[in-house]
Design a protein around this motif. Structure first.
Motif, PDB file in Angstrom:
ATOM      1  N   THR A 132      -7.218 -10.309  -9.737  1.00 54.79           N
ATOM      2  CA  THR A 132      -6.200 -10.621  -8.738  1.00 54.79           C
ATOM      3  C   THR A 132      -4.858 -10.084  -9.200  1.00 54.79           C
ATOM      4  OG1 THR A 132      -7.351 -12.632  -8.035  1.00 54.79           O
ATOM      5  CG2 THR A 132      -5.020 -12.439  -7.466  1.00 54.79           C
ATOM      6  N   ALA A 133      -4.337  -9.123  -8.460  1.00 53.20           N
ATOM      7  CA  ALA A 133      -3.006  -8.577  -8.738  1.00 53.20           C
ATOM      8  C   ALA A 133      -1.996  -9.389  -7.942  1.00 53.20           C
ATOM      9  CB  ALA A 133      -2.947  -7.104  -8.351  1.00 53.20           C
ATOM     10  N   LYS A 134      -1.115 -10.070  -8.652  1.00 57.10           N
ATOM     11  CA  LYS A 134      -0.190 -10.984  -7.992  1.00 57.10           C
ATOM     12  C   LYS A 134       1.160 -10.313  -7.714  1.00 57.10           C
ATOM     13  CE  LYS A 134      -2.331 -15.060 -10.069  1.00 57.10           C
ATOM     14  NZ  LYS A 134      -2.138 -16.289 -10.862  1.00 57.10           N
ATOM     15  N   GLY A 135       1.746 -10.734  -6.604  1.00 56.30           N
ATOM     16  CA  GLY A 135       3.098 -10.297  -6.277  1.00 56.30           C
ATOM     17  C   GLY A 135       3.218  -8.843  -5.880  1.00 56.30           C
ATOM     18  N   LEU A 136       2.186  -8.269  -5.289  1.00 54.03           N
ATOM     19  CA  LEU A 136       2.268  -6.876  -4.851  1.00 54.03           C
ATOM     20  C   LEU A 136       2.983  -6.794  -3.496  1.00 54.03           C
ATOM     21  CD1 LEU A 136      -1.317  -5.521  -5.632  1.00 54.03           C
ATOM     22  CD2 LEU A 136       0.767  -5.157  -6.948  1.00 54.03           C
ATOM     23  N   PRO A 137       3.637  -5.663  -3.221  1.00 57.57           N
ATOM     24  CA  PRO A 137       4.227  -5.492  -1.884  1.00 57.57           C
ATOM     25  C   PRO A 137       3.147  -5.657  -0.821  1.00 57.57           C
ATOM     26  CG  PRO A 137       4.996  -3.787  -3.377  1.00 57.57           C
ATOM     27  CD  PRO A 137       3.915  -4.522  -4.105  1.00 57.57           C
ATOM     28  N   LYS A 138       3.467  -6.354   0.221  1.00 56.10           N
ATOM     29  CA  LYS A 138       2.475  -6.662   1.252  1.00 56.10           C
ATOM     30  C   LYS A 138       2.003  -5.383   1.945  1.00 56.10           C
ATOM     31  CE  LYS A 138       1.726  -9.585   5.324  1.00 56.10           C
ATOM     32  NZ  LYS A 138       0.508 -10.174   4.750  1.00 56.10           N
ATOM     33  N   ALA A 139       0.695  -5.285   2.132  1.00 54.97           N
ATOM     34  CA  ALA A 139       0.106  -4.160   2.866  1.00 54.97           C
ATOM     35  C   ALA A 139      -0.075  -4.575   4.320  1.00 54.97           C
ATOM     36  CB  ALA A 139      -1.229  -3.766   2.248  1.00 54.97           C
ATOM     37  N   TYR A 140       0.473  -3.807   5.236  1.00 55.96           N
ATOM     38  CA  TYR A 140       0.447  -4.180   6.654  1.00 55.96           C
ATOM     39  C   TYR A 140      -0.693  -3.471   7.379  1.00 55.96           C
ATOM     40  CZ  TYR A 140       4.984  -6.081   5.474  1.00 55.96           C
ATOM     41  OH  TYR A 140       5.988  -6.791   4.879  1.00 55.96           O
ATOM     42  N   ALA A 141      -1.224  -4.169   8.368  1.00 56.67           N
ATOM     43  CA  ALA A 141      -2.401  -3.667   9.081  1.00 56.67           C
ATOM     44  C   ALA A 141      -2.081  -2.477   9.963  1.00 56.67           C
ATOM     45  CB  ALA A 141      -3.014  -4.793   9.912  1.00 56.67           C
ATOM     46  N   ASP A 142      -0.848  -2.372  10.429  1.00 58.58           N
ATOM     47  CA  ASP A 142      -0.501  -1.263  11.319  1.00 58.58           C
ATOM     48  C   ASP A 142       0.954  -0.874  11.109  1.00 58.58           C
ATOM     49  OD1 ASP A 142       1.156  -3.072  12.977  1.00 58.58           O
ATOM     50  OD2 ASP A 142      -0.783  -3.884  13.591  1.00 58.58           O
ATOM     51  N   ASP A 143       1.337   0.246  11.720  1.00 60.41           N
ATOM     52  CA  ASP A 143       2.695   0.767  11.553  1.00 60.41           C
ATOM     53  C   ASP A 143       3.736  -0.164  12.137  1.00 60.41           C
ATOM     54  OD1 ASP A 143       1.616   2.928  10.318  1.00 60.41           O
ATOM     55  OD2 ASP A 143       1.665   4.240  12.088  1.00 60.41           O
ATOM     56  N   TYR A 198     -16.373 -16.502 -21.003  1.00 60.39           N
ATOM     57  CA  TYR A 198     -17.109 -16.337 -19.739  1.00 60.39           C
ATOM     58  C   TYR A 198     -16.152 -16.146 -18.557  1.00 60.39           C
ATOM     59  CZ  TYR A 198     -20.837 -18.172 -22.676  1.00 60.39           C
ATOM     60  OH  TYR A 198     -21.720 -18.374 -23.702  1.00 60.39           O
ATOM     61  N   GLY A 199     -15.054 -15.481 -18.828  1.00 59.16           N
ATOM     62  CA  GLY A 199     -14.098 -15.178 -17.778  1.00 59.16           C
ATOM     63  C   GLY A 199     -13.070 -16.267 -17.532  1.00 59.16           C
ATOM     64  N   MET A 200     -13.156 -17.402 -18.243  1.00 54.65           N
ATOM     65  CA  MET A 200     -12.231 -18.507 -18.005  1.00 54.65           C
ATOM     66  C   MET A 200     -10.802 -18.148 -18.404  1.00 54.65           C
ATOM     67  SD  MET A 200     -14.047 -20.875 -16.641  1.00 54.65           S
ATOM     68  CE  MET A 200     -13.038 -22.337 -16.845  1.00 54.65           C
ATOM     69  N   LYS A 201     -10.652 -17.224 -19.346  1.00 54.56           N
ATOM     70  CA  LYS A 201      -9.322 -16.830 -19.810  1.00 54.56           C
ATOM     71  C   LYS A 201      -8.824 -15.549 -19.137  1.00 54.56           C
ATOM     72  CE  LYS A 201      -8.154 -20.048 -22.664  1.00 54.56           C
ATOM     73  NZ  LYS A 201      -6.908 -20.817 -22.446  1.00 54.56           N
ATOM     74  N   ALA A 202      -9.511 -15.123 -18.088  1.00 57.43           N
ATOM     75  CA  ALA A 202      -9.124 -13.873 -17.427  1.00 57.43           C
ATOM     76  C   ALA A 202      -7.731 -13.955 -16.819  1.00 57.43           C
ATOM     77  CB  ALA A 202     -10.154 -13.520 -16.353  1.00 57.43           C
ATOM     78  N   ASP A 203      -7.377 -15.109 -16.245  1.00 60.77           N
ATOM     79  CA  ASP A 203      -6.061 -15.240 -15.628  1.00 60.77           C
ATOM     80  C   ASP A 203      -4.948 -15.031 -16.641  1.00 60.77           C
ATOM     81  OD1 ASP A 203      -7.187 -15.729 -13.192  1.00 60.77           O
ATOM     82  OD2 ASP A 203      -6.979 -17.914 -13.284  1.00 60.77           O
ATOM     83  N   GLU A 204      -5.152 -15.491 -17.878  1.00 64.74           N
ATOM     84  CA  GLU A 204      -4.120 -15.356 -18.908  1.00 64.74           C
ATOM     85  C   GLU A 204      -4.113 -13.974 -19.555  1.00 64.74           C
ATOM     86  OE1 GLU A 204      -6.243 -17.784 -18.625  1.00 64.74           O
ATOM     87  OE2 GLU A 204      -5.259 -19.738 -18.810  1.00 64.74           O
ATOM     88  N   LEU A 205      -5.286 -13.361 -19.686  1.00 67.37           N
ATOM     89  CA  LEU A 205      -5.390 -12.159 -20.507  1.00 67.37           C
ATOM     90  C   LEU A 205      -5.557 -10.856 -19.739  1.00 67.37           C
ATOM     91  CD1 LEU A 205      -7.745 -13.531 -23.325  1.00 67.37           C
ATOM     92  CD2 LEU A 205      -5.252 -13.361 -23.357  1.00 67.37           C
ATOM     93  N   ALA A 206      -6.081 -10.923 -18.518  1.00 69.00           N
ATOM     94  CA  ALA A 206      -6.390  -9.678 -17.790  1.00 69.00           C
ATOM     95  C   ALA A 206      -5.145  -8.825 -17.574  1.00 69.00           C
ATOM     96  CB  ALA A 206      -7.052  -9.993 -16.459  1.00 69.00           C
ATOM     97  N   GLY A 207      -4.006  -9.472 -17.357  1.00 76.69           N
ATOM     98  CA  GLY A 207      -2.779  -8.718 -17.131  1.00 76.69           C
ATOM     99  C   GLY A 207      -2.283  -7.975 -18.352  1.00 76.69           C
ATOM    100  N   LEU A 208      -2.811  -8.318 -19.534  1.00 76.36           N
ATOM    101  CA  LEU A 208      -2.390  -7.664 -20.773  1.00 76.36           C
ATOM    102  C   LEU A 208      -3.250  -6.447 -21.108  1.00 76.36           C
ATOM    103  CD1 LEU A 208      -1.859 -10.862 -22.977  1.00 76.36           C
ATOM    104  CD2 LEU A 208      -0.094  -9.499 -21.840  1.00 76.36           C
ATOM    105  N   LEU A 209      -4.338  -6.240 -20.381  1.00 83.49           N
ATOM    106  CA  LEU A 209      -5.267  -5.166 -20.713  1.00 83.49           C
ATOM    107  C   LEU A 209      -4.748  -3.808 -20.239  1.00 83.49           C
ATOM    108  CD1 LEU A 209      -8.681  -6.850 -19.785  1.00 83.49           C
ATOM    109  CD2 LEU A 209      -7.392  -6.972 -21.932  1.00 83.49           C
ATOM    110  N   LEU A 210      -5.103  -2.786 -21.003  1.00 85.07           N
ATOM    111  CA  LEU A 210      -4.778  -1.405 -20.653  1.00 85.07           C
ATOM    112  C   LEU A 210      -6.062  -0.577 -20.657  1.00 85.07           C
ATOM    113  CD1 LEU A 210      -1.574  -0.618 -22.792  1.00 85.07           C
ATOM    114  CD2 LEU A 210      -1.671  -1.179 -20.363  1.00 85.07           C
ATOM    115  N   PHE A 211      -6.139   0.380 -19.709  1.00 88.95           N
ATOM    116  CA  PHE A 211      -7.286   1.275 -19.649  1.00 88.95           C
ATOM    117  C   PHE A 211      -6.797   2.674 -19.275  1.00 88.95           C
ATOM    118  CE2 PHE A 211      -8.843  -2.965 -18.676  1.00 88.95           C
ATOM    119  CZ  PHE A 211      -9.905  -3.084 -19.557  1.00 88.95           C
ATOM    120  N   TRP A 212      -7.594   3.675 -19.631  1.00 91.29           N
ATOM    121  CA  TRP A 212      -7.222   5.060 -19.369  1.00 91.29           C
ATOM    122  C   TRP A 212      -7.547   5.443 -17.930  1.00 91.29           C
ATOM    123  CZ3 TRP A 212      -4.301   8.450 -21.860  1.00 91.29           C
ATOM    124  CH2 TRP A 212      -4.334   9.791 -21.458  1.00 91.29           C
TER     125      TRP A 212
END
Length: 674
Positions: free
Chosen positions: A492-503, A408-422
């Motif tokens: 939740t994608a962890k550790g991504l480069p920060k997206a800034y609100a403006d230039d 029921y999604g409880m293992k998503a944190d452990e497994l979602a990062g291992l998934l691949l899709f086209w």
């Protein structure tokens, strides 16, 4: 005859008929006891140099006599005195090895590993034997004694005369089992064969630290006679030779630097009966309060029965190098059921015998550590060898997705990062994190389409509509995909480069990084959205306004189309996702049940009671077909409106890969229109 101490009949019957369920493990128990006896002698020699013990001669011997119907297990270990025979074999469930182990705990090390624990293993011999005879001579003793019992009432202990063939010239123990007679329900003759005994030793006692030897039959070519002519044909003869039939040193106890990849692969293939090399090999060595060694493999291919009900998961569990369970299911979660391997620990809690494992915190701790190790290895494969990982995922990815859904999604944190899709945009397999990292500003969700064919999905109007807006779409073709995403809801994608609100903020961060500051990162959580579900909120304010105006101006038309379609759809509405050159209409759904989920459930065993998706017919108000509809409505031609509504609905179903409810009627409508 001496009677057994304690409630002999009841307890002995329990030992023989209840504690053990697999009678072939009798040999494992006797070999383990023999190993303990040799260990005791060796430990004694460490403190008494006058013994002059030659460790190279320490061994266990297994023999059988088919005519006499006997099996003999002998060792040249420490042996037993008459008093020790009385104490160890006359008292059921008394473990001499366990007592010795406790008394000599500080003296033990890697060179000594007492296996025995409960003192009931010896009595497993009575599962196959109608009489057991134990002839033993203790170290330093001049006397030799024989213990004999039928395993029913009691036993006898008597001295062995020097002229008796059973007399032992040196210390050690010989156990002779006289097998039971065959019955209609059980055959004991199978144990009176060289092949069977060798197979049992290799299965259960292959890694006992001392040589287990047997006389084995071999064949060789006879020497060519000196006077043999040109027409001589080679002749062969059988002969027997004493051979060590166990490996002794477990491969998982060796350092990785001492074992080649080829040796690991050969061990994997021979142990787990696979013809292909493993895709990945990794080991785990735990120390501390709980010590164990694990050697695990990710197969190079999926077994044919992986997704069948008969498939059994589990790792081989050893205790002190002795096989306890061939498949310990508690060491692996279901979503890692494809992993093969061995775990060896002297600390696992056994329940009375080596055949039954207790459910303890120790076992749970081992399982958690093993799961974490497997996850780490898969992540390393994903990042370091993408080609190999994609092949792995093709074989076993379905199980990872099912792990998220079934939890029921409880293992998503452990497994979602291992998934691949086209990826429909990039035309390659991507992870969810890679998808999120590549999202353009303004994208609010991960978009996906579920179906049974990638090519058909890529051509769907709803997919093209999302792609046309610059957003990628994941094409999901396994029946579990939709259920997996429904259980996850977001990623939740962890550790991504920060997206800034403006230039200005971005430029300040770039300057700081140039001055040596660590680049800023952030976790980004996004929703998972099926492109056929509800309102994707992709339309601009102008597009939304135009749709509202078109809906208001054509309320009568949409009402007539809804009346014509009846309960097939919840409503007919103007689409905000289709462009002018797109499809004339699409079918979408409202609520948690998508069209693809409906299809999957309809193909299951409860198809008759499967729920239906709440369908919505979205019409493209910018398409020329819409003008035809309006013209028919304005002309008061209700039949034509109904005809067009049915055609658009069935056409949209076909695009979704769903057959019209009445294909014959649909064909007739097309012909009528022509």
């Amino acid at each position: 005859m001496r009677t057994f101490k304690t409630e002999s009949k009841k307890l002995l019957d329990l030992m023989i008929n209840s504690i053990y369920t697999n009678r072939e493990i009798f040999l494992r128990e006797l070999v383990s006891n023999a190993s303990d006896a040799i260990d005791k002698l060796y430990l004694k020699s460490l403190t008494d140099s006058s013994m002059g013990l030659d460790q190279a001669n320490l061994a266990i011997n297994v023999a059988f006599d088919k005519d006499a119907r006997t099996i003999t297990v002998s060792d040249n270990g420490i042996g037993m005195t008459e008093a020790e025979l009385e104490e160890n074999l006359g008292t059921i469930a008394h473990s001499g090895s366990e007592a010795f182990k406790e008394a000599n705990a500080e003296a033990q090390g890697d060179a000594v590993d007492i296996i025995g624990r409960f003192g009931v293993g010896f009595y497993s011999a009575f599962m196959v034997a109608k009489e057991v005879s134990v002839v033993t001579r203790a170290w330093g003793a001049d006397e030799c004694f024989r213990w004999t019992s039928d395993g029913v009432e009691g036993y006898e202990i008597e001295p062995v005369a020097a002229d008796d063939p059973a007399w032992r010239d040196s210390c050690g123990t010989s156990i002779v089992l006289t097998l039971k007679d065959d019955t209609e329900d059980a055959s004991y003759d199978e144990f009176l064969s060289e092949w069977k005994l060798r197979e049992l030793i290799r299965r259960y006692s292959n890694y006992v630290r001392y040589p287990v030897q047997m006389l084995v039959t071999k064949s060789r070519e006879k020497e060519r006679p000196a006077d043999a002519g040109d027409d001589y044909k080679p002749e062969w003869e059988d002969y027997t030779e004493l051979e060590t039939v166990n490996s002794m040193t477990p491969i998982w106890k060796k350092r990785a630097s001492e074992v080649t990849d080829e040796e690991y692969a050969e061990f994997y293939k021979s142990t787990f009966h696979d013809w292909a090399d493993p895709a990945r090999t990794f080991s785990l060595h735990a120390e501390g309060t709980l010590e164990y060694d694990a050697l695990m493999f990710i197969p190079g291919q999926a077994p044919f029965d992986l997704y069948s009900r008969d498939y059994e998961k589990g790792l081989e569990l050893y205790s002190s190098n002795v096989l306890i369970m061939e498949k310990c299911a508690d060491l692996l979660p279901d979503y890692y059921n494809f992993v093969r391997g061995v775990v060896d620990s002297a600390d696992v809690s056994l329940n009375i015998s080596r055949e039954t494992l207790q459910q303890t915190r120790q076992l749970q701790a081992m399982a958690r550590r093993i799961e974490k190790k497997i996850t780490g290895e898969l992540e390393a494969m994903r990042d370091d060898d993408r080609e190999a990982y994609e092949k792995f995922f093709e074989n076993f990815g379905r199980g990872l997705k099912y792990g998220i859904y079934s939890s029921y999604g409880m293992k998503a944190d452990e497994l979602a990062g291992l998934l691949l899709f086209w990826s429909a945009r990039d035309q390659k397999m991507v992870t969810l994190r890679e998808y999120v990292a590549a999202m353009p500003s303004g994208q609010k969700a991960i978009y996906y389409a579920a179906g049974d064919d990638r090519d058909r999905l890529s051509k769907m109007p709803v997919v093209q509509a999302v792609l046309d807006r610059g957003f990628d779409v994941l094409l999901c073709t396994q029946d579990v995909d939709e259920f997996c995403f429904q259980a996850m809801r977001e990623f939740t994608a962890k550790g991504l480069p920060k997206a800034y609100a403006d230039d200005a903020a971005r430029e300040a961060a770039e300057k700081a990084a140039a001055d040596g500051a660590e680049p800023e990162v952030e976790d980004r959580t996004v929703e998972l959205r099926n492109v056929t579900s509800g309102d994707l909120d992709l339309a601009s304010d102008d597009e939304k306004k135009a749709a509202e105006e078109a809906t208001k101006a054509n309320e009568g038309l949409f009402g007539a189309m809804k009346d014509a379609l009846g309960e097939k759809v919840e409503k007919v509405a103007v689409s905000t996702r289709l462009s002018a050159d797109g499809a004339p209409a699409v079918i979408t759904s409202e609520g948690p049940l998508s069209l693809e989920m409906e299809k999957v459930l309809a193909s299951g065993p409860e198809a008759e009671h499967a729920p239906k998706a709440v369908r919505v017919l979205e019409v493209n108000a910018a398409h020329p077909v819409f003008e035809k509809l309006r013209a028919a409505q304005e002309a008061g031609d209700e039949d034509k409106v109904a005809l067009y509504a049915g055609l658009l609905y069935n056409q949209a179903l076909l695009v979704e890969g769903i057959l019209p409810e009445d294909p014959v009627a649909f064909a007739s409508q097309v012909c009528e229109l022509m």
